[in-house]
Write a protein that holds these residues in place. Structure first.
Motif, PDB file in Angstrom:
ATOM      1  N   PRO A 405      -4.092   4.684  -6.314  1.00  0.00           N
ATOM      2  CA  PRO A 405      -4.464   3.290  -6.578  1.00  0.00           C
ATOM      3  C   PRO A 405      -3.495   2.334  -5.884  1.00  0.00           C
ATOM      4  O   PRO A 405      -2.343   2.691  -5.643  1.00  0.00           O
ATOM      5  N   THR A 406      -3.989   1.131  -5.551  1.00  0.00           N
ATOM      6  CA  THR A 406      -3.096   0.107  -5.005  1.00  0.00           C
ATOM      7  C   THR A 406      -2.363  -0.597  -6.142  1.00  0.00           C
ATOM      8  O   THR A 406      -1.180  -0.908  -6.025  1.00  0.00           O
ATOM      9  N   THR A 407      -3.071  -0.813  -7.234  1.00  0.00           N
ATOM     10  CA  THR A 407      -2.486  -1.545  -8.366  1.00  0.00           C
ATOM     11  C   THR A 407      -2.805  -0.806  -9.658  1.00  0.00           C
ATOM     12  O   THR A 407      -3.821  -0.114  -9.746  1.00  0.00           O
ATOM     13  N   PRO A 408      -1.976  -0.980 -10.684  1.00  0.00           N
ATOM     14  CA  PRO A 408      -2.267  -0.325 -11.967  1.00  0.00           C
ATOM     15  C   PRO A 408      -3.357  -1.036 -12.757  1.00  0.00           C
ATOM     16  O   PRO A 408      -3.962  -0.449 -13.646  1.00  0.00           O
ATOM     17  N   SER A 409      -3.597  -2.326 -12.455  1.00  0.00           N
ATOM     18  CA  SER A 409      -4.622  -3.061 -13.210  1.00  0.00           C
ATOM     19  C   SER A 409      -5.333  -4.047 -12.301  1.00  0.00           C
ATOM     20  O   SER A 409      -4.810  -4.382 -11.231  1.00  0.00           O
ATOM     21  N   PRO A 410      -6.519  -4.510 -12.686  1.00  0.00           N
ATOM     22  CA  PRO A 410      -7.191  -5.526 -11.872  1.00  0.00           C
ATOM     23  C   PRO A 410      -6.489  -6.874 -12.019  1.00  0.00           C
ATOM     24  O   PRO A 410      -5.521  -7.002 -12.773  1.00  0.00           O
ATOM     25  N   ALA A 411      -6.999  -7.871 -11.319  1.00  0.00           N
ATOM     26  CA  ALA A 411      -6.387  -9.203 -11.362  1.00  0.00           C
ATOM     27  C   ALA A 411      -6.345  -9.737 -12.781  1.00  0.00           C
ATOM     28  O   ALA A 411      -7.267  -9.506 -13.567  1.00  0.00           O
ATOM     29  N   TRP A 412      -5.263 -10.423 -13.112  1.00  0.00           N
ATOM     30  CA  TRP A 412      -5.111 -10.962 -14.466  1.00  0.00           C
ATOM     31  C   TRP A 412      -5.317 -12.472 -14.461  1.00  0.00           C
ATOM     32  O   TRP A 412      -5.368 -13.108 -13.399  1.00  0.00           O
ATOM     33  N   LYS A 413      -5.435 -12.981 -15.663  1.00  0.00           N
ATOM     34  CA  LYS A 413      -5.678 -14.425 -15.804  1.00  0.00           C
ATOM     35  C   LYS A 413      -4.474 -15.223 -15.320  1.00  0.00           C
ATOM     36  O   LYS A 413      -3.331 -14.818 -15.508  1.00  0.00           O
ATOM     37  N   LEU A 414      -4.747 -16.355 -14.712  1.00  0.00           N
ATOM     38  CA  LEU A 414      -3.664 -17.250 -14.303  1.00  0.00           C
ATOM     39  C   LEU A 414      -2.745 -17.514 -15.485  1.00  0.00           C
ATOM     40  O   LEU A 414      -3.235 -17.778 -16.592  1.00  0.00           O
ATOM     41  N   LEU A 439       7.090   2.973   5.417  1.00  0.00           N
ATOM     42  CA  LEU A 439       5.858   3.635   5.863  1.00  0.00           C
ATOM     43  C   LEU A 439       4.694   2.652   5.989  1.00  0.00           C
ATOM     44  O   LEU A 439       4.724   1.583   5.399  1.00  0.00           O
ATOM     45  N   PRO A 440       3.630   3.045   6.710  1.00  0.00           N
ATOM     46  CA  PRO A 440       2.427   2.210   6.724  1.00  0.00           C
ATOM     47  C   PRO A 440       1.566   2.494   5.496  1.00  0.00           C
ATOM     48  O   PRO A 440       1.499   3.639   5.033  1.00  0.00           O
ATOM     49  N   GLY A 441       0.955   1.447   4.978  1.00  0.00           N
ATOM     50  CA  GLY A 441       0.091   1.609   3.819  1.00  0.00           C
ATOM     51  C   GLY A 441      -1.101   0.667   3.917  1.00  0.00           C
ATOM     52  O   GLY A 441      -1.001  -0.407   4.507  1.00  0.00           O
ATOM     53  N   MET A 442      -2.222   1.109   3.358  1.00  0.00           N
ATOM     54  CA  MET A 442      -3.448   0.301   3.398  1.00  0.00           C
ATOM     55  C   MET A 442      -4.036   0.186   2.024  1.00  0.00           C
ATOM     56  O   MET A 442      -3.826   1.053   1.172  1.00  0.00           O
ATOM     57  N   SER A 443      -4.835  -0.850   1.826  1.00  0.00           N
ATOM     58  CA  SER A 443      -5.681  -0.879   0.646  1.00  0.00           C
ATOM     59  C   SER A 443      -7.116  -1.110   1.104  1.00  0.00           C
ATOM     60  O   SER A 443      -7.355  -1.980   1.948  1.00  0.00           O
ATOM     61  N   VAL A 444      -8.031  -0.314   0.589  1.00  0.00           N
ATOM     62  CA  VAL A 444      -9.451  -0.516   0.898  1.00  0.00           C
ATOM     63  C   VAL A 444     -10.218  -0.649  -0.417  1.00  0.00           C
ATOM     64  O   VAL A 444      -9.868  -0.011  -1.420  1.00  0.00           O
ATOM     65  N   PRO A 445     -11.250  -1.471  -0.429  1.00  0.00           N
ATOM     66  CA  PRO A 445     -12.019  -1.667  -1.667  1.00  0.00           C
ATOM     67  C   PRO A 445     -12.660  -0.358  -2.125  1.00  0.00           C
ATOM     68  O   PRO A 445     -13.221   0.375  -1.310  1.00  0.00           O
ATOM     69  N   CYS A 446     -12.555  -0.070  -3.427  1.00  0.00           N
ATOM     70  CA  CYS A 446     -13.157   1.175  -3.914  1.00  0.00           C
ATOM     71  C   CYS A 446     -13.939   0.948  -5.200  1.00  0.00           C
ATOM     72  O   CYS A 446     -14.175   1.880  -5.970  1.00  0.00           O
ATOM     73  N   VAL A 454     -11.032  -3.576  -7.188  1.00  0.00           N
ATOM     74  CA  VAL A 454      -9.793  -2.790  -7.201  1.00  0.00           C
ATOM     75  C   VAL A 454      -9.710  -2.002  -5.893  1.00  0.00           C
ATOM     76  O   VAL A 454     -10.702  -1.842  -5.186  1.00  0.00           O
ATOM     77  N   GLY A 455      -8.491  -1.536  -5.590  1.00  0.00           N
ATOM     78  CA  GLY A 455      -8.283  -0.932  -4.265  1.00  0.00           C
ATOM     79  C   GLY A 455      -7.815   0.506  -4.289  1.00  0.00           C
ATOM     80  O   GLY A 455      -7.111   0.941  -5.208  1.00  0.00           O
ATOM     81  N   LEU A 456      -8.212   1.210  -3.254  1.00  0.00           N
ATOM     82  CA  LEU A 456      -7.722   2.567  -2.989  1.00  0.00           C
ATOM     83  C   LEU A 456      -6.606   2.428  -1.950  1.00  0.00           C
ATOM     84  O   LEU A 456      -6.812   1.853  -0.881  1.00  0.00           O
ATOM     85  N   GLN A 457      -5.444   2.946  -2.302  1.00  0.00           N
ATOM     86  CA  GLN A 457      -4.331   2.847  -1.353  1.00  0.00           C
ATOM     87  C   GLN A 457      -4.220   4.134  -0.533  1.00  0.00           C
ATOM     88  O   GLN A 457      -4.332   5.239  -1.060  1.00  0.00           O
TER      89      GLN A 457
END
Lengths: 489, 475
Positions: A405-414, A439-446, A454-457
């Motif tokens: 995963p790119t992030t542990p959680s989706p976007a949170w409230k402002l 290292l190089p790293g990417m995030s792609v929508p999954c 959310v993203g796949l890293q």
């Protein structure tokens, strides 16, 4: 097809082809994007500065260049630049009051190269102040909102760039990534973001946060677009001693390579406690798609993953604390009113010019470098950094690409984490170690969780950008997550 | 009680590169304020330093000249402090891995004794700008032309035991850096600056006393005065029952005293850490050998050669080899005349006096080396006497031309024509019969009288050797 309807989901590649076929001019395209910015940015606040006049001039020049047969794949395509890249004659604020009045007399290498390729700069996008943050809330110019849900953050620090691309204000954008600042907002805004190997892209003219970690890269809709951008962004620069003198391949050349035999490693530490279970499911599903494409998958271990947070939050603030010493009110930027003496000028300029998060990191970094604490903090963190690098090298002995995963959680409230910096720092758990290792790293929508992307890293070995882009592109041939667009606007 | 002085020096040498250590801006001295500072020197956001290879070459060259270890893996660090003439808020320097490690220099005192002073290390760093406190209506002006000028900071061991030794050490460093062309050594323009760490201890005591650092003493003369003053201050303080506090002191050349700048307790914490914008500097054996092959003959080797090849005394050889320009001048004269000792005398005594009086470098000497050589040749070929030569030399200094034309124009040519001298002697013997008789009667002292008479008659131009010989015969 009108340019209006094209824009919301057009890729750089499509626009490039449309321009080449003469379906529209760069001037028309640019007008359409400027119009989109005009009608939507009141809600999003993705841009700090819109350079409409300059964009029109550049678009006209791009059309002329095309007419004379000199156009390349990027010529005439609009782009938005994170307001951390210095642009000659256009304010570069870095999201800070202290640079609100700053206009650089020089151009960053990244923006210069893209300008040389004929791209049209639409403006400068919002960011966490000095790129310190994961939500684009700490900007002096106010928070940027996520086009998928304007109540939530777009991620950060390249949140303005991500929101601009996700909302169709720009087809592509530049970002910078010190601990996840390209990958995380790409994930939270359903975009493809690439942080290249440290040294792949010149840092000249990119305002420094953590010099040994900072790296510029593309934010786009597709891996193919990211490859096209990286082709022009990457390369050795004699003005940046830390850029590597290694030939730049054509990053589009390997995009269509089949993934047969590709060895993918899933670090067990990336799927443990703290990871949102829906994200875990989306990422696992993404990995299965890669398996279907011929990849083999095995579990690996990156045992020091947890230590990347303390290591990063010592090293990055330590470097930042001295990188930001130059903002002293003497030569450029904000200076407090009526200073009574030198010390008063320094203290009030910096107290008034910097925001809370920047001050916090300057203080942390100053402390970590202080006599008597250096060994306990900075030196320890550097030792951890070497161990984290070793973890990755051990892993790359067994696998070609690491996925998670790119992030542990989706976007949170402002505002949800604004008063809890440590909670915010923990959001960077899967991205930080990539910067520490260089290292190089990417995030792609999954996929989406509760309507939020959310993203796949994907993490590659040093200078394996072409391989990462190949994997991402193949994935995007069999999935359509990246084609989904927010209902916004 | 008898006291011993212990001194260590930190010498900052500006390296004579065309451009700055981390930018392409010019290092030329004396330009209008802030006209030689680019974005990098100004610490503009997003700019990055790029190391000037020429500065590296010069630092390595110095290291080889003092027989020091060369750091194969040197690295830059940031030294953090806020000051308006330090644009980035940190100075890029070398902390743990300097380019030059342990080395040594040999110094020679006026009495000809020599001593070896250890060099702890020498590292590369960037100079700061200048704060100008005058003429700004109570505000401070900042000139960043100097910011980023390459410096080599040379740190000595605490081997120096007197102000005179300190000056000899400084002169030696000056001599080396100018010899090998790494610095113009112009102290008036700040190309060489010195901080002195001074302490005293009872003679025979092993431990060092508490030291004070005297900042920025920028001439040989001030170094000597400042150290002597500081030593007196410390001894007086201790003898009055006080203790020396570790602190930084500033020398005031007008009042000839040092005064406290800041004590070490409130000293800055510089928060050194590795400079992430620059890669470590890796150099290999072939690079070092290449630099070594480009080194000119060094002062010590030259001194040795002057001593053995020309038969000069150690002291004369040391003085003449202390600057490359003087050594070169001397060698031109010595080679042309084939009279090294006489040449050394003329360069060190007559010429040096003129140059010192007018504060002129030898490269701008009013008397060229070939003209001085011609003058010496006229002494050795008996055209003029040594005494006459001084008159000719004065005329040369005044720009009246080369020695031969001056001798011609002034009619100073020595008369060696025995016929003419014989006639004069005959004349004098004839007109002084009393003295002739007394001389012949054993009053040898009168010989001088006859010589004097002949010289007077010849208006000083008679060759004294010829006169002597002939007088002896005739009397």
């Amino acid at each position: 097809m009108s340019t209006d309807t094209l824009m919301n989901n057009s890729t750089l590649k499509q626009l490039s082809e449309g321009l080449a076929r003469g379906e529209y001019s760069s001037v028309e395209l640019t007008e359409a994007y400027l119009k989109r910015i005009d009608s939507t940015d009141g809600d999003l606040n993705a841009f700090i500065t819109v350079t409409a006049d300059q964009a029109r001039t550049q678009a006209a020049a791009a059309d002329e260049r095309r007419a004379s047969g000199q156009a390349g794949p990027l010529t005439g395509v609009p782009i938005a630049h994170k307001d951390i890249f210095c642009t000659q004659g256009v304010r570069t604020s870095c999201g800070s009051k202290i640079l609100d009045n700053f206009t650089a007399p020089y151009e960053s290498t990244v923006t210069h190269k893209l300008q040389d390729a004929g791209m049209v700069m639409l403006g400068k996008t919002n960011l966490d102040e000095f790129a310190m943050g994961s939500s684009t809330e700490s900007s002096f110019y106010g928070p940027t909102r996520n086009p998928w849900n304007t109540e939530v953050i777009p991620g950060g620090s390249s949140g303005g760039s991500a929101a601009a691309v996700a909302s169709g204000q720009a087809p592509v954008a530049t970002g910078t990534d010190t601990g996840g600042s390209i990958r995380q907002p790409a994930a939270l805004c359903n975009l493809t973001g690439l942080k290249p190997t440290y040294g792949r892209v010149s840092r000249w003219g990119m305002i420094a946060y953590g010099s040994s970690l900072d790296q510029g890269g593309p934010i786009a809709r597709t891996a193919e677009d990211a490859a096209l951008l990286l082709n022009s962004m990457a390369g050795f620069d004699h003005k940046d001693s830390t850029s590597k003198d290694i030939a730049v391949p054509d990053y589009t050349a390997d995009l269509d390579k089949p993934l047969d035999g590709l060895r993918i490693g899933l670090p067990k530490e990336y799927f443990g406690e703290g990871l949102n279970s829906d994200i875990a499911a989306r990422v696992q599903a993404g990995v299965q798609e890669l398996e279907k494409l011929g990849a083999t998958v095995k579990e690996i271990s990156l045992p020091r993953t947890r230590l990347s947070i303390p290591a990063y939050y010592i090293i990055a603030p330590a470097e930042a604390s001295t990188n930001l010493s130059r903002f002293d009110g003497v030569r450029f930027g904000y200076r407090c009113e009526n200073p009574t003496d030198l010390l008063d000028m320094y203290t009030r300029t910096r107290a008034e010019g910097f925001g809370e998060e920047v001050k916090r990191r300057i203080m942390v970094g100053t402390y970590a470098l202080s006599a008597g604490y250096y060994d306990a903090y900075y030196n320890k963190a550097q030792q951890l950094r070497r161990l984290i690098k070793d973890d990755f090298q051990n892993a790359f002995a067994e696998v070609d690409v690491i996925a998670g995963p790119t992030t542990p959680s989706p976007a949170w409230k402002l505002g949800a984490k604004s008063n809890d910096p440590v909670a915010m720092y923990l959001e960077d758990i899967y991205t930080l170690s990539v910067n520490l290792a260089g290292l190089p790293g990417m995030s792609v929508p999954c996929g989406q969780v509760d309507g939020l992307p959310v993203g796949l890293q994907l993490i590659g070995n040093y200078f394996a950008e072409a391989q990462l882009l190949n994997v991402a592109h193949q994935y995007q041939q069999v999935t359509d997550w990246h084609q989904q667009t927010p209902a916004f606007g | 009680m008898e006291w011993e002085t212990v001194i260590g020096l930190e010498v900052h040498v500006q390296l004579s590169t065309n451009t700055k250590i981390f930018s392409g801006a010019s290092t030329r001295f004396g330009a209008a304020p802030n006209t030689q500072a680019c974005g990098i020197d100004l610490g503009m956001p997003g700019t990055l330093p790029v190391f000037n290879e020429n500065a590296l070459r010069k630092a390595v060259s110095f290291g080889l000249a003092i027989d020091a270890e060369i750091g194969r893996h040197s690295a830059f660090d940031r030294k953090n402090y806020f000051y308006p003439d330090l644009p980035k808020g940190y100075q890029i320097t070398q902390m743990d891995h300097p380019i030059v490690g342990k080395g040594q220099v040999e110094i020679m005192m006026d009495d000809g004794t020599t001593k070896t002073v250890g060099v702890t290390r020498a590292h590369l760093e960037e100079d700061a700008g200048k704060s100008l406190h005058e003429d700004f209506h109570g505000m401070t002006g900042i000139d960043l032309n100097r910011a980023g000028t390459p410096l080599l900071e040379i740190v000595s061991e605490p081997d120096i035991r007197s102000a005179k030794e300190a000056v000899a050490y400084l002169k030696k460093i000056h001599s080396i850096v100018t010899y090998i062309g790494v610095s113009d050594g112009n102290m008036a323009e700040g190309s060489m600056r010195c901080d002195a760490n001074v302490s005293v201890r009872p003679k025979g005591q092993q431990e060092y006393g508490m030291r004070c650092e005297i900042k920025n003493v920028n001439s040989f003369r001030f170094v000597e005065k400042a150290i002597n003053h500081e030593v007196e201050r410390q001894i007086a303080l201790i003898e009055d029952g006080g203790t020396v506090v570790q602190e930084t002191r500033l020398y005031d050349s007008e009042l000839d005293e040092t005064r406290s700048m800041r004590s070490k307790e409130v000293a800055n914490d510089y928060r050194y850490f590795p400079e992430p914008d620059l890669l470590p500097v890796e150099i290999d054996e072939s690079y070092i050998e290449q630099v070594r092959s480009e080194l000119p003959e060094l002062p010590d080797a030259k001194r040795e050669r002057f001593h053995s090849e020309y038969g000069l005394s150690e002291y004369d050889a040391a003085v003449l080899s202390s600057s490359q320009d003087m050594a070169h001048f001397f060698e031109v004269v010595a080679r042309q005349t084939g009279e090294p000792k006489l040449s050394a005398n003329w360069v060190m005594v007559e010429l040096a006096a003129v140059l010192n009086k007018t504060n002129t470098p030898i490269t701008e000497s009013p008397v060229s080396a070939t003209n001085l050589a011609q003058l010496i040749e006229r002494i050795t070929d008996n055209t003029i006497s040594s005494k006459m030569a001084k008159t000719v030399f004065e005329a040369m200094v005044e720009g009246q031309g080369d020695p031969d034309s001056i001798i011609e124009a002034k009619g100073l040519k020595q008369v060696s024509d025995t016929g003419a001298i014989e006639a004069m002697i005959d004349d004098i013997i004839a007109s002084n019969p009393d003295q002739v008789e007394q001389y012949r009667g054993g009053k040898d002292k009168l010989f001088g009288f006859f010589v004097g008479q002949v010289m007077k008659a010849s208006k000083g131009q008679a060759n004294p050797g010829v006169v002597n010989d002939m007088l002896k015969k005739k009397l």
